[in-house]
Design a protein around this motif. Structure first.
Motif, PDB file in Angstrom:
ATOM      1  N   VAL A 288       0.841  -1.198   0.000  1.00 43.13           N
ATOM      2  CA  VAL A 288       0.000   0.000   0.000  1.00 43.13           C
ATOM      3  C   VAL A 288       0.878   1.250   0.000  1.00 43.13           C
ATOM      4  O   VAL A 288       0.615   2.212  -0.728  1.00 43.13           O
ATOM      5  CB  VAL A 288      -0.965  -0.013   1.209  1.00 43.13           C
ATOM      6  CG1 VAL A 288      -1.652   1.323   1.375  1.00 43.13           C
ATOM      7  CG2 VAL A 288      -1.981  -1.124   1.058  1.00 43.13           C
ATOM      8  N   TYR A 289       1.917   1.233   0.803  1.00 40.61           N
ATOM      9  CA  TYR A 289       2.841   2.371   0.875  1.00 40.61           C
ATOM     10  C   TYR A 289       3.453   2.649  -0.491  1.00 40.61           C
ATOM     11  O   TYR A 289       3.489   3.797  -0.942  1.00 40.61           O
ATOM     12  CB  TYR A 289       3.920   2.072   1.918  1.00 40.61           C
ATOM     13  CG  TYR A 289       4.982   3.127   2.041  1.00 40.61           C
ATOM     14  CD1 TYR A 289       4.705   4.346   2.638  1.00 40.61           C
ATOM     15  CD2 TYR A 289       6.260   2.904   1.566  1.00 40.61           C
ATOM     16  CE1 TYR A 289       5.687   5.322   2.755  1.00 40.61           C
ATOM     17  CE2 TYR A 289       7.246   3.867   1.675  1.00 40.61           C
ATOM     18  CZ  TYR A 289       6.947   5.076   2.274  1.00 40.61           C
ATOM     19  OH  TYR A 289       7.910   6.028   2.382  1.00 40.61           O
ATOM     20  N   CYS A 290       3.908   1.620  -1.161  1.00 42.79           N
ATOM     21  CA  CYS A 290       4.514   1.799  -2.482  1.00 42.79           C
ATOM     22  C   CYS A 290       3.484   2.267  -3.507  1.00 42.79           C
ATOM     23  O   CYS A 290       3.786   3.120  -4.344  1.00 42.79           O
ATOM     24  CB  CYS A 290       5.167   0.501  -2.944  1.00 42.79           C
ATOM     25  SG  CYS A 290       6.670   0.114  -2.031  1.00 42.79           S
ATOM     26  N   ALA A 291       2.271   1.731  -3.442  1.00 44.80           N
ATOM     27  CA  ALA A 291       1.221   2.160  -4.370  1.00 44.80           C
ATOM     28  C   ALA A 291       0.876   3.633  -4.159  1.00 44.80           C
ATOM     29  O   ALA A 291       0.663   4.375  -5.120  1.00 44.80           O
ATOM     30  CB  ALA A 291      -0.017   1.290  -4.188  1.00 44.80           C
ATOM     31  N   VAL A 292       0.834   4.063  -2.908  1.00 43.24           N
ATOM     32  CA  VAL A 292       0.554   5.468  -2.613  1.00 43.24           C
ATOM     33  C   VAL A 292       1.685   6.350  -3.132  1.00 43.24           C
ATOM     34  O   VAL A 292       1.437   7.423  -3.683  1.00 43.24           O
ATOM     35  CB  VAL A 292       0.330   5.672  -1.096  1.00 43.24           C
ATOM     36  CG1 VAL A 292       0.355   7.129  -0.726  1.00 43.24           C
ATOM     37  CG2 VAL A 292      -0.980   5.036  -0.677  1.00 43.24           C
ATOM     38  N   LEU A 293       2.921   5.902  -2.955  1.00 35.92           N
ATOM     39  CA  LEU A 293       4.054   6.681  -3.472  1.00 35.92           C
ATOM     40  C   LEU A 293       3.972   6.851  -4.981  1.00 35.92           C
ATOM     41  O   LEU A 293       4.182   7.948  -5.509  1.00 35.92           O
ATOM     42  CB  LEU A 293       5.376   6.011  -3.106  1.00 35.92           C
ATOM     43  CG  LEU A 293       5.852   6.140  -1.672  1.00 35.92           C
ATOM     44  CD1 LEU A 293       7.159   5.369  -1.490  1.00 35.92           C
ATOM     45  CD2 LEU A 293       6.045   7.585  -1.303  1.00 35.92           C
ATOM     46  N   VAL A 294       3.654   5.790  -5.674  1.00 37.88           N
ATOM     47  CA  VAL A 294       3.570   5.856  -7.131  1.00 37.88           C
ATOM     48  C   VAL A 294       2.404   6.728  -7.563  1.00 37.88           C
ATOM     49  O   VAL A 294       2.530   7.569  -8.463  1.00 37.88           O
ATOM     50  CB  VAL A 294       3.461   4.433  -7.735  1.00 37.88           C
ATOM     51  CG1 VAL A 294       3.128   4.487  -9.210  1.00 37.88           C
ATOM     52  CG2 VAL A 294       4.751   3.671  -7.504  1.00 37.88           C
ATOM     53  N   ALA A 295       1.253   6.570  -6.915  1.00 38.54           N
ATOM     54  CA  ALA A 295       0.081   7.369  -7.278  1.00 38.54           C
ATOM     55  C   ALA A 295       0.303   8.850  -6.982  1.00 38.54           C
ATOM     56  O   ALA A 295      -0.110   9.717  -7.756  1.00 38.54           O
ATOM     57  CB  ALA A 295      -1.140   6.854  -6.530  1.00 38.54           C
ATOM     58  N   ALA A 296       0.958   9.144  -5.859  1.00 37.63           N
ATOM     59  CA  ALA A 296       1.177  10.536  -5.483  1.00 37.63           C
ATOM     60  C   ALA A 296       2.198  11.208  -6.390  1.00 37.63           C
ATOM     61  O   ALA A 296       2.144  12.421  -6.601  1.00 37.63           O
ATOM     62  CB  ALA A 296       1.631  10.615  -4.033  1.00 37.63           C
ATOM     63  N   ALA A 297       3.116  10.462  -6.908  1.00 39.67           N
ATOM     64  CA  ALA A 297       4.178  11.048  -7.723  1.00 39.67           C
ATOM     65  C   ALA A 297       3.712  11.385  -9.142  1.00 39.67           C
ATOM     66  O   ALA A 297       4.347  12.169  -9.818  1.00 39.67           O
ATOM     67  CB  ALA A 297       5.367  10.101  -7.769  1.00 39.67           C
ATOM     68  N   GLY A 298       2.651  10.770  -9.595  1.00 40.63           N
ATOM     69  CA  GLY A 298       2.153  11.071 -10.938  1.00 40.63           C
ATOM     70  C   GLY A 298       2.699  10.097 -11.956  1.00 40.63           C
ATOM     71  O   GLY A 298       2.258   8.971 -12.036  1.00 40.63           O
ATOM     72  N   THR A 299       3.667  10.497 -12.720  1.00 38.99           N
ATOM     73  CA  THR A 299       4.205   9.651 -13.782  1.00 38.99           C
ATOM     74  C   THR A 299       5.458   8.934 -13.313  1.00 38.99           C
ATOM     75  O   THR A 299       6.121   9.332 -12.357  1.00 38.99           O
ATOM     76  CB  THR A 299       4.546  10.493 -15.011  1.00 38.99           C
ATOM     77  OG1 THR A 299       5.566  11.408 -14.649  1.00 38.99           O
ATOM     78  CG2 THR A 299       3.338  11.238 -15.529  1.00 38.99           C
ATOM     79  N   VAL A 300       5.795   7.878 -14.008  1.00 36.05           N
ATOM     80  CA  VAL A 300       6.966   7.082 -13.633  1.00 36.05           C
ATOM     81  C   VAL A 300       8.234   7.912 -13.718  1.00 36.05           C
ATOM     82  O   VAL A 300       9.073   7.892 -12.818  1.00 36.05           O
ATOM     83  CB  VAL A 300       7.075   5.834 -14.544  1.00 36.05           C
ATOM     84  CG1 VAL A 300       8.383   5.108 -14.307  1.00 36.05           C
ATOM     85  CG2 VAL A 300       5.897   4.923 -14.331  1.00 36.05           C
ATOM     86  N   GLY A 301       8.382   8.687 -14.752  1.00 33.42           N
ATOM     87  CA  GLY A 301       9.572   9.511 -14.909  1.00 33.42           C
ATOM     88  C   GLY A 301       9.721  10.529 -13.792  1.00 33.42           C
ATOM     89  O   GLY A 301      10.820  10.769 -13.297  1.00 33.42           O
ATOM     90  N   ALA A 302       8.601  11.113 -13.371  1.00 32.81           N
ATOM     91  CA  ALA A 302       8.646  12.133 -12.317  1.00 32.81           C
ATOM     92  C   ALA A 302       9.049  11.530 -10.981  1.00 32.81           C
ATOM     93  O   ALA A 302       9.871  12.094 -10.262  1.00 32.81           O
ATOM     94  CB  ALA A 302       7.290  12.821 -12.200  1.00 32.81           C
ATOM     95  N   TRP A 303       8.500  10.389 -10.621  1.00 34.61           N
ATOM     96  CA  TRP A 303       8.831   9.836  -9.307  1.00 34.61           C
ATOM     97  C   TRP A 303      10.223   9.241  -9.269  1.00 34.61           C
ATOM     98  O   TRP A 303      10.841   9.186  -8.212  1.00 34.61           O
ATOM     99  CB  TRP A 303       7.783   8.879  -8.769  1.00 34.61           C
ATOM    100  CG  TRP A 303       7.514   7.611  -9.512  1.00 34.61           C
ATOM    101  CD1 TRP A 303       6.583   7.412 -10.457  1.00 34.61           C
ATOM    102  CD2 TRP A 303       8.160   6.348  -9.325  1.00 34.61           C
ATOM    103  NE1 TRP A 303       6.617   6.121 -10.907  1.00 34.61           N
ATOM    104  CE2 TRP A 303       7.568   5.448 -10.224  1.00 34.61           C
ATOM    105  CE3 TRP A 303       9.191   5.907  -8.505  1.00 34.61           C
ATOM    106  CZ2 TRP A 303       7.972   4.124 -10.315  1.00 34.61           C
ATOM    107  CZ3 TRP A 303       9.582   4.588  -8.598  1.00 34.61           C
ATOM    108  CH2 TRP A 303       8.974   3.709  -9.489  1.00 34.61           C
ATOM    109  N   MET A 304      10.748   8.828 -10.402  1.00 36.42           N
ATOM    110  CA  MET A 304      12.117   8.315 -10.399  1.00 36.42           C
ATOM    111  C   MET A 304      13.134   9.453 -10.297  1.00 36.42           C
ATOM    112  O   MET A 304      14.263   9.239  -9.881  1.00 36.42           O
ATOM    113  CB  MET A 304      12.379   7.488 -11.652  1.00 36.42           C
ATOM    114  CG  MET A 304      11.685   6.140 -11.634  1.00 36.42           C
ATOM    115  SD  MET A 304      12.056   5.146 -10.182  1.00 36.42           S
ATOM    116  CE  MET A 304      13.716   4.657 -10.515  1.00 36.42           C
ATOM    117  N   ARG A 305      12.740  10.674 -10.677  1.00 29.44           N
ATOM    118  CA  ARG A 305      13.649  11.823 -10.568  1.00 29.44           C
ATOM    119  C   ARG A 305      13.559  12.503  -9.207  1.00 29.44           C
ATOM    120  O   ARG A 305      14.355  13.361  -8.905  1.00 29.44           O
ATOM    121  CB  ARG A 305      13.338  12.822 -11.671  1.00 29.44           C
ATOM    122  CG  ARG A 305      13.804  12.346 -13.032  1.00 29.44           C
ATOM    123  CD  ARG A 305      13.672  13.436 -14.069  1.00 29.44           C
ATOM    124  NE  ARG A 305      12.292  13.852 -14.284  1.00 29.44           N
ATOM    125  CZ  ARG A 305      11.472  13.343 -15.190  1.00 29.44           C
ATOM    126  NH1 ARG A 305      11.897  12.376 -15.971  1.00 29.44           N
ATOM    127  NH2 ARG A 305      10.256  13.792 -15.338  1.00 29.44           N
TER     128      ARG A 305
END
Length: 101
Positions: free
Chosen positions: A57-74
């Protein structure tokens, strides 16, 4: 919104009711070691669920909150958290493999 919630609850209920790998592990413990072993195995399964469900759940929230894959990896903070979570998982997996043999 209501239709989506009903569909989710129906799917979640179906997943909970269907037996899965956890059920087979508990049955194996029950057959091999009797009632005591079955209870201990089920406690181990529940302990594992208490760890991985909040982590997922924590990881899913992090991904959802970050928006796009590129944005959260940066984003360095999120990247460190994901790397730390993956590291803890891999270390735990390695310890488990090392202690089984």
């Amino acid at each position: 919104m209501t239709a989506s919630l009903v569909a989710f609850l129906l799917a979640a209920s179906l997943i909970v009711v269907l037996p899965g790998p956890d059920t087979l592990v508990v049955l194996r413990g029950l057959v091999r070691g009797g009632r005591r072993e079955g209870v201990l195995t089920s406690l181990g399964v529940m302990t594992g669920l208490l760890v991985w469900v909040p982590a997922a759940v924590y990881c899913a929230v992090l991904v959802a909150a970050a928006g796009t894959v590129g944005a959260w990896m940066r984003t360095p903070r999120i990247r460190r958290r994901l790397d730390g979570t993956a590291g803890v998982f891999l270390i735990g997996f390695g310890v488990r493999i090392a202690t089984e043999g």
